[in-house]
Scaffold this motif. Sequence first.
Motif, PDB file in Angstrom:
ATOM      1  N   GLU A 229      -9.973  15.567  15.344  1.00  0.00           N
ATOM      2  CA  GLU A 229     -10.718  16.316  14.336  1.00  0.00           C
ATOM      3  C   GLU A 229      -9.965  16.430  13.016  1.00  0.00           C
ATOM      4  O   GLU A 229     -10.469  17.018  12.061  1.00  0.00           O
ATOM      5  N   ALA A 230      -8.769  15.889  12.931  1.00  0.00           N
ATOM      6  CA  ALA A 230      -7.997  15.949  11.691  1.00  0.00           C
ATOM      7  C   ALA A 230      -7.259  14.638  11.456  1.00  0.00           C
ATOM      8  O   ALA A 230      -6.040  14.600  11.361  1.00  0.00           O
ATOM      9  N   PRO A 231      -7.983  13.518  11.369  1.00  0.00           N
ATOM     10  CA  PRO A 231      -7.329  12.235  11.158  1.00  0.00           C
ATOM     11  C   PRO A 231      -6.747  12.138   9.754  1.00  0.00           C
ATOM     12  O   PRO A 231      -7.182  12.840   8.836  1.00  0.00           O
ATOM     13  N   GLY A 232      -5.767  11.274   9.581  1.00  0.00           N
ATOM     14  CA  GLY A 232      -5.154  11.075   8.272  1.00  0.00           C
ATOM     15  C   GLY A 232      -4.779   9.632   8.072  1.00  0.00           C
ATOM     16  O   GLY A 232      -5.352   8.723   8.680  1.00  0.00           O
ATOM     17  N   GLY A 233      -3.775   9.419   7.251  1.00  0.00           N
ATOM     18  CA  GLY A 233      -3.328   8.066   6.967  1.00  0.00           C
ATOM     19  C   GLY A 233      -2.403   8.072   5.771  1.00  0.00           C
ATOM     20  O   GLY A 233      -2.102   9.126   5.203  1.00  0.00           O
ATOM     21  N   PRO A 234      -1.944   6.919   5.341  1.00  0.00           N
ATOM     22  CA  PRO A 234      -1.058   6.865   4.184  1.00  0.00           C
ATOM     23  C   PRO A 234      -1.834   7.074   2.885  1.00  0.00           C
ATOM     24  O   PRO A 234      -3.027   6.763   2.803  1.00  0.00           O
ATOM     25  N   ASN A 235      -1.144   7.600   1.869  1.00  0.00           N
ATOM     26  CA  ASN A 235      -1.713   7.594   0.529  1.00  0.00           C
ATOM     27  C   ASN A 235      -1.782   6.154   0.032  1.00  0.00           C
ATOM     28  O   ASN A 235      -1.079   5.273   0.533  1.00  0.00           O
ATOM     29  N   LEU A 236      -2.619   5.920  -0.964  1.00  0.00           N
ATOM     30  CA  LEU A 236      -2.895   4.560  -1.417  1.00  0.00           C
ATOM     31  C   LEU A 236      -2.619   4.423  -2.912  1.00  0.00           C
ATOM     32  O   LEU A 236      -3.055   5.259  -3.705  1.00  0.00           O
ATOM     33  N   LEU A 237      -1.903   3.379  -3.291  1.00  0.00           N
ATOM     34  CA  LEU A 237      -1.646   3.076  -4.699  1.00  0.00           C
ATOM     35  C   LEU A 237      -2.214   1.696  -4.992  1.00  0.00           C
ATOM     36  O   LEU A 237      -1.754   0.694  -4.431  1.00  0.00           O
ATOM     37  N   PHE A 238      -3.225   1.658  -5.849  1.00  0.00           N
ATOM     38  CA  PHE A 238      -3.887   0.401  -6.153  1.00  0.00           C
ATOM     39  C   PHE A 238      -3.388  -0.140  -7.490  1.00  0.00           C
ATOM     40  O   PHE A 238      -3.648   0.455  -8.546  1.00  0.00           O
ATOM     41  N   ARG A 239      -2.672  -1.260  -7.417  1.00  0.00           N
ATOM     42  CA  ARG A 239      -2.177  -1.921  -8.622  1.00  0.00           C
ATOM     43  C   ARG A 239      -3.270  -2.811  -9.193  1.00  0.00           C
ATOM     44  O   ARG A 239      -3.849  -3.637  -8.482  1.00  0.00           O
ATOM     45  N   ASN A 240      -3.539  -2.644 -10.455  1.00  0.00           N
ATOM     46  CA  ASN A 240      -4.556  -3.431 -11.153  1.00  0.00           C
ATOM     47  C   ASN A 240      -3.936  -4.760 -11.578  1.00  0.00           C
ATOM     48  O   ASN A 240      -3.062  -4.803 -12.439  1.00  0.00           O
ATOM     49  N   ASP A 241      -4.379  -5.845 -10.954  1.00  0.00           N
ATOM     50  CA  ASP A 241      -3.856  -7.174 -11.270  1.00  0.00           C
ATOM     51  C   ASP A 241      -4.774  -7.948 -12.203  1.00  0.00           C
ATOM     52  O   ASP A 241      -4.568  -9.147 -12.436  1.00  0.00           O
ATOM     53  N   GLY A 242      -5.799  -7.277 -12.740  1.00  0.00           N
ATOM     54  CA  GLY A 242      -6.706  -7.921 -13.678  1.00  0.00           C
ATOM     55  C   GLY A 242      -7.798  -8.708 -12.978  1.00  0.00           C
ATOM     56  O   GLY A 242      -7.681  -9.085 -11.804  1.00  0.00           O
ATOM     57  N   GLY A 243      -8.886  -8.942 -13.682  1.00  0.00           N
ATOM     58  CA  GLY A 243      -9.975  -9.732 -13.132  1.00  0.00           C
ATOM     59  C   GLY A 243     -10.663  -9.115 -11.937  1.00  0.00           C
ATOM     60  O   GLY A 243     -11.221  -9.823 -11.102  1.00  0.00           O
ATOM     61  N   GLY A 244     -10.627  -7.797 -11.820  1.00  0.00           N
ATOM     62  CA  GLY A 244     -11.251  -7.133 -10.682  1.00  0.00           C
ATOM     63  C   GLY A 244     -10.441  -7.190  -9.412  1.00  0.00           C
ATOM     64  O   GLY A 244     -10.950  -6.910  -8.329  1.00  0.00           O
ATOM     65  N   VAL A 245      -9.152  -7.542  -9.513  1.00  0.00           N
ATOM     66  CA  VAL A 245      -8.279  -7.645  -8.346  1.00  0.00           C
ATOM     67  C   VAL A 245      -7.358  -6.432  -8.295  1.00  0.00           C
ATOM     68  O   VAL A 245      -6.633  -6.145  -9.258  1.00  0.00           O
ATOM     69  N   TYR A 246      -7.383  -5.718  -7.170  1.00  0.00           N
ATOM     70  CA  TYR A 246      -6.522  -4.557  -6.961  1.00  0.00           C
ATOM     71  C   TYR A 246      -5.733  -4.762  -5.670  1.00  0.00           C
ATOM     72  O   TYR A 246      -6.307  -5.081  -4.633  1.00  0.00           O
ATOM     73  N   THR A 247      -4.434  -4.564  -5.745  1.00  0.00           N
ATOM     74  CA  THR A 247      -3.564  -4.723  -4.584  1.00  0.00           C
ATOM     75  C   THR A 247      -3.003  -3.371  -4.180  1.00  0.00           C
ATOM     76  O   THR A 247      -2.450  -2.648  -5.022  1.00  0.00           O
ATOM     77  N   GLU A 248      -3.148  -3.021  -2.914  1.00  0.00           N
ATOM     78  CA  GLU A 248      -2.650  -1.736  -2.419  1.00  0.00           C
ATOM     79  C   GLU A 248      -1.141  -1.840  -2.202  1.00  0.00           C
ATOM     80  O   GLU A 248      -0.673  -2.653  -1.395  1.00  0.00           O
ATOM     81  N   THR A 249      -0.342  -1.003  -2.898  1.00  0.00           N
ATOM     82  CA  THR A 249       1.117  -1.153  -2.909  1.00  0.00           C
ATOM     83  C   THR A 249       1.859   0.132  -2.581  1.00  0.00           C
ATOM     84  O   THR A 249       3.056   0.241  -2.860  1.00  0.00           O
TER      85      THR A 249
END
Length: 725
Positions: free
Chosen positions: A104-124
Amino acid sequence: MTDRSFNVVPWGILIVLLAGSLIAACSESPTPTPSVVSESTPSVIPEPTSHDGIVPFTNIAREILGDNAMVNNWHPGVAIFDYDRDGDMDFYITAADGTSDKPEAPGGPNLLFRNDGGGVYTETAAEAGVDAFASHSTAPAACDLNNNGFQDLYVASYGRIDDDLDYRSIDEAPGLREAVTDRLFLNRGDGSFEDITVSAFSDAVNIRSAITVACADVDGDGWIDLFVGNRADQDFIRFDDPRHHGQYNVLYHNNGDLTFTDVTEEAGLLGPQILMLNPEGVPIESRDPWTGELTRGYDANVRDAVGNLVGDPTGQTLATLFFDHDDDGDPDLWIADDGDTLKVYRNDSSDGAIRFTPIEKEMGIDKVGSWMGFAVGDYDGDEDLDIFVTNIGFHFLLAQRPAGPSGDCAYSQQYGWGTCYHYLLRNDGVRDVPEVGTVGVFTNVASETTVKPSKAMPPASLDPRNILLEWGTEGPEGLSAYDFGFGTVFFDYENDGDQDLYWLGSIGRGEGPNGEMYQGAGRMLRGDGTGSFEDITVESHLIDIQGVDYSITDPDDSDFDSERQRMDPRFHENGKGLASCDLNGDGYVDLIGTNSNGPLFLGPSIIDFFPGPLFVWQNGGGDGHWISLRLRGRMAVDGTGSNADGVGARVFVTADVGGGESHTQVRDVLASSTFLGMSCLDLHFGLGEASKVDEISILWPSGVRQILTDKDVDQVLEIVEPAAE
């Protein structure tokens, strides 16, 4: 009104989906896609289709984020900033404690999305060192704390849900200290961060239930200070009796060496007791059995699972705003508390002494409400900054009156000292109050502010038949007639030179006891620049619901079907955080909205928990010109003048946006969080038909005035603070 606590109402009966809604919701579950979209597999984003001259947004979250377009967190936060300083905007999303083994209390890592241009985002996030997997993270704030030109990351943290332990019991359960302790990540400037929490705060680190963070240079020394707003541990939040425990907030002074000092009490910001009265107007107090002290709205007999005190005798803060509302050159502090008065503290710091003075009573805006988020913008085009504050909205009118005294705004509204309606506070200057001094004059004009309603999805309050007779009213008017809100922003959606307003928010997904009470699917109001709005939520495709069919938006069309098209607030998600910025560099402001996770009732004994979807709404663009300003304070150049990002600067831009006359717009560089969200620090100005910018006038926090003239449109212009003469 329905109790909003988690310890009183079990998860399983908070949200009940009827079969039709459940089938519709499940049919919209995302197909798993790679979490990192590579340049060899570019995202295909559909071109927006104009509706009645309105170019809509497109939610591109699934295309660019894949599996990471869903997050597990009851308070998911978002911050937009250029963490690697490569010229485009990245963003950070917070999640709940990833070590939790409770279904009832799931979680996970925080997410940092790097903008690589052209609509491409990499989670870092893990690579960059900011995944904070063991933290129950909430609001992030991206501020340059050491003036090196790179924004650092403060991440607020919250208590675990359903452990019945408050912050004083931090060492009573394995991993609890890691889950509830705030984090400070120093940006190394090479794409990575270092956790400096211990060295920065030592024993003064915040371990209460933080949910908002604001940055400002409160004493004018060139270093950004931090204010952390704490709510209450979720297990002890309740709105069905007079006990309304909050937790003290914290003001950290930046010492200039990456250490911080807690100056909350001496600054006058510890926070007062809440306003809790019985129907006769008499304070409702409890006596502390150990000290004999009487406290209003707080009961020292309430203890957690191991017998420790619960919370503090003060309000539950949900949003904070540093904003120089009285134009005296220093940032004042606005605080939105849930179930208590809106608070305004005038900055009276001088000669190195930090001091704030409460003035909300003198300003006449000290009503109790479920205050949740701030937006700052010049909605009426008179060259000063106004404030919108989100609240419960009209929803209480659809339910019975609260049975007794409580922190519910519906209770206090009955007796005239509270309100559930949003505030739209028009800036009318300042006035002097004897023995108090200068205070801002902010007039609440929400009820008299005209909003042309949506034909396809009008608020239920506009039909008086929906309002229970026991309230003795036909319903609210104007902007007061609109829905529940959490995160909110003013921005120029179509680059025509005036401010538009968006907010989102709700509690509970779909139908059921709680969902029926606080149904909200977001509202997009297009401003006309003179103080009126038009609801274009449907036409702009900014409904906070998954899988909406926007093909028909006219309810007069015989093929329009709000249920089939999921164009009804009862299908709402759990809207929470909001941030704005131009993510793709096309000169139009985009939005990121977060939604909390939550339980779904699947049958007599089956409960499942679904993550909350992220919405990355890409602006459809248009023909309007624009300019974005990126300020660089002198502290990042030679150690003098203003802080590195110019936080606190006020900027006026003058141009002929259309009609043959010059038009002046004003914006401040604000690093504060509207509920769980922090927008980027770039100042975006829509310029309409302007072929050039006539003048840019900047008042830096240091007091330096800078004037630039005859600048090209359609560019991001970096401006360095000049040296003081």
